[in-house]
Design a protein around this motif. Structure first.
Motif, PDB file in Angstrom:
ATOM      1  N   ALA A  57      18.058  75.586  -0.405  1.00 10.04           N
ATOM      2  CA  ALA A  57      19.432  75.106  -0.570  1.00 10.04           C
ATOM      3  C   ALA A  57      19.588  74.326  -1.867  1.00 10.04           C
ATOM      4  CB  ALA A  57      19.823  74.244   0.627  1.00 10.04           C
ATOM      5  N   SER A  58      18.644  73.440  -2.150  1.00  7.43           N
ATOM      6  CA  SER A  58      18.719  72.633  -3.362  1.00  7.43           C
ATOM      7  C   SER A  58      18.537  73.493  -4.610  1.00  7.43           C
ATOM      8  CB  SER A  58      17.665  71.525  -3.322  1.00  7.43           C
ATOM      9  OG  SER A  58      17.943  70.523  -4.259  1.00  7.43           O
ATOM     10  N   SER A  59      17.653  74.477  -4.545  1.00  5.03           N
ATOM     11  CA  SER A  59      17.425  75.367  -5.686  1.00  5.03           C
ATOM     12  C   SER A  59      18.676  76.166  -6.006  1.00  5.03           C
ATOM     13  CB  SER A  59      16.253  76.309  -5.398  1.00  5.03           C
ATOM     14  OG  SER A  59      15.050  75.592  -5.209  1.00  5.03           O
ATOM     15  N   PHE A  60      19.328  76.694  -4.965  1.00  2.00           N
ATOM     16  CA  PHE A  60      20.559  77.438  -5.211  1.00  2.00           C
ATOM     17  C   PHE A  60      21.668  76.514  -5.697  1.00  2.00           C
ATOM     18  CE2 PHE A  60      18.848  81.164  -2.944  1.00  2.00           C
ATOM     19  CZ  PHE A  60      19.276  82.141  -3.831  1.00  2.00           C
ATOM     20  N   LEU A  61      21.701  75.289  -5.199  1.00  2.00           N
ATOM     21  CA  LEU A  61      22.684  74.336  -5.712  1.00  2.00           C
ATOM     22  C   LEU A  61      22.496  74.108  -7.207  1.00  2.00           C
ATOM     23  CD1 LEU A  61      23.129  71.570  -2.986  1.00  2.00           C
ATOM     24  CD2 LEU A  61      24.941  72.919  -4.045  1.00  2.00           C
ATOM     25  N   SER A  62      21.241  74.019  -7.636  1.00  3.24           N
ATOM     26  CA  SER A  62      20.994  73.812  -9.071  1.00  3.24           C
ATOM     27  C   SER A  62      21.509  74.993  -9.874  1.00  3.24           C
ATOM     28  CB  SER A  62      19.496  73.595  -9.336  1.00  3.24           C
ATOM     29  OG  SER A  62      18.736  74.769  -9.123  1.00  3.24           O
TER      30      SER A  62
END
Length: 520
Positions: free
Chosen positions: A200-205
């Motif tokens: 989730a955090s990687s895609f947010l970045s």
């Protein structure tokens, strides 16, 4: 029956909505969630239709032996609203994307019917559904711009006449879904086909990096998200694979720390559900180099081939070139160079994409041309997070930090691996003291090579508005092959139109509230 004054039917063996949604369990909600992810391994989403549209529009891929019009149109930017890859019939990824979204929405909406369930487990299921929804909308909004945004509150009657939702609103909802996932998904899982906090955090970045085209303030948000993943790589059990080749081995990649979220093909298909076409589309026609024992690879179809300059301008000392491209083949009992691939008349004289043919043939196949593969397609991996951090850090003025992230990726590329006899290289060299503008160009080039043919290049071209440069006279696709007659030919790229795909004409016909993108 004639003698009955009152007949009360109680069809206990038949399901109806009132029965099914009464006393729902988490297992039933899991069925909806699994349905969303199952749709992702259909040919229409990744392994054929969407992948072809994304790759042919990049500057990395050219038309091979086949002259199918819908592919040619994406390759030379003459796409119309009835293009068969995106519009008309059942084989379109617009429809498949909304099937994924519908299954996710059903899971989210029906979770309200579940009573007396563990709240943590319930939120985790909802998070998986919201991840699938955000992931799918992120593809759609980058391809089509304003799109109908349908969520778990959208009534069925409203969905069929939904207007296009502005890009900014779609991104706000994508971010809200991924933020929910960060709060409710676990740090790690045994399978990377299930999303985690890191996913989730990687895609947010990546979402924020993409949104930086509208507002530079998003570079800071992209940096913060990527930095969080990097700072917690131990917590999230992430790292770079020591051997770049192992990422494209369907057996070894399962143990790798690098994939963050994958679409996992299992070697089982029901028609085109679960069938993988990437190896077939990209492999060399008539090539038997991957034929081994029980494996029935049988070569590919020479459909999606690299622009020749991808090979000729790529430093041969960079191990990634050897992993990414095949410049030799075993045809009719002899090893031949790419200039003689047409010793099979249906092949073309170009180096071919090797990543997916190699990946698929590491395990026995159900059918020929790797369509029954057990491949793990990395939708995002740790090397990309490092490069996201590098790009964002450079824009924020943290050039030394940005160079450090690039150098981590390059160090792995220099290390070499089994494909080149474990011989280390001096290239690509580490970088230092690079100016901001030059470093920006270098990072985008590093993304092009590191993530070659992983369906990211077109998105980079679009978000950085590089079309005029990469499709110009000095671009990778500026040549036409004299050896095979294949190649990109003339490009008709129009910056006022071609950064977006056309809204499918059949959707506009069905929905009078849909409008078309400019120029189509």
């Amino acid at each position: 029956m004639i003698g009955c004054s009152d007949l009360i039917e109680e069809p206990k063996t038949e399901l109806n909505p009132e029965q099914y949604f009464k006393n729902l369990t988490l297992d039933q909600i899991e069925g909806f969630v699994n349905g969303a992810y199952a749709h992702m391994v259909h040919r229409n989403f990744l392994s054929r239709e969407m992948a072809q549209a994304l790759e042919f529009r990049s500057d990395m891929t050219a038309i091979g032996r086949t002259g199918v019009q819908e592919r040619i149109d994406h390759d030379d930017f003459t796409v119309q609203a009835d293009n068969a890859l995106i519009s008309g019939g059942s084989n379109t990824y617009w429809k498949k994307c909304y099937q994924i979204i519908a299954a996710a929405n059903e899971a989210i909406e029906k979770s309200a019917y579940v009573e007396n369930a563990d709240e943590t487990a319930k939120k985790e299921l909802i998070a998986r559904a919201r991840f699938a929804r955000a992931f799918t909308y992120f593809h759609l909004v980058r391809q089509f711009g304003d799109i109908p945004y349908l969520d778990d509150t959208t009534l069925l009657g409203d969905a069929s006449v939904a207007e296009r939702t502005p890009v900014a609103t779609v991104y706000t909802k994508i971010i809200a879904d991924f933020e929910y996932c960060k709060l409710n998904l676990p740090n790690t899982r045994a399978s990377r086909a299930l999303p985690t906090k890191a996913a989730a955090s990687s895609f947010l970045s990546l979402v924020y990096l993409t949104m930086a085209q509208y507002d530079d303030a998003n570079f800071k948000k992209a940096y913060d998200e990527a930095k969080d993943v990097i700072s917690n790589e131990g917590v999230y059990n992430l790292g770079l694979a020591p051997d770049f080749q192992d990422l494209f081995d369907c057996v070894k990649v399962d143990a790798s720390l690098e994939p963050i979220f994958v679409l996992d093909f299992t070697g089982v298909s029901d028609g085109d559900q679960g069938r993988d076409y990437q190896g077939a589309m990209q492999g060399i026609r008539g090539d038997d180099q991957y034929l081994n024992g029980t494996k029935s690879a049988g070569g590919g179809w020479s459909v999606q081939v690299p622009a020749l300059k991808v090979y000729t301008t790529w430093d041969a000392k960079d191990y990634r070139r050897a992993v990414t491209l095949d410049d030799t083949a075993y045809i009719k009992g002899a090893w031949v160079d790419y200039t003689n691939f047409t010793s099979d008349p249906l092949a073309v004289n170009r180096p071919h994409i090797a990543k997916y043919m190699y990946m698929a043939t590491r395990a026995p196949q159900q059918d020929g041309n790797t369509r029954g593969s057990q491949s793990n397609y990395m939708m995002i991996r740790y090397a990309e997070v490092l490069l996201i951090a590098a790009e964002a850090a450079n824009e924020l003025g943290f050039s030394a930090e940005a160079e450090g992230y690039v150098n981590r990726v390059r160090t792995r590329a220099r290390a070499g691996g089994v494909t080149n006899g474990n011989v280390a290289s001096t290239s690509p060299a580490n970088i230092s003291g690079t100016g901001k503008d030059a470093l920006r160009t270098l990072i985008l080039e590093e993304r092009r090579l590191e993530l070659a043919y992983e369906m990211s290049r077109w998105y980079d071209i679009a978000r950085r508005k590089m079309g005029a440069t990469v499709f110009g006279s000095n671009g990778l696709e500026s040549e036409v092959s004299t050896e095979s007659g294949v190649g990109p030919g003339v490009k008709f790229f129009d910056a006022s139109r071609d950064y977006l795909f056309p809204i499918p004409i059949d959707e506009i016909i069905r929905n009078p509230n849909l409008t078309q993108n400019p120029g189509y």
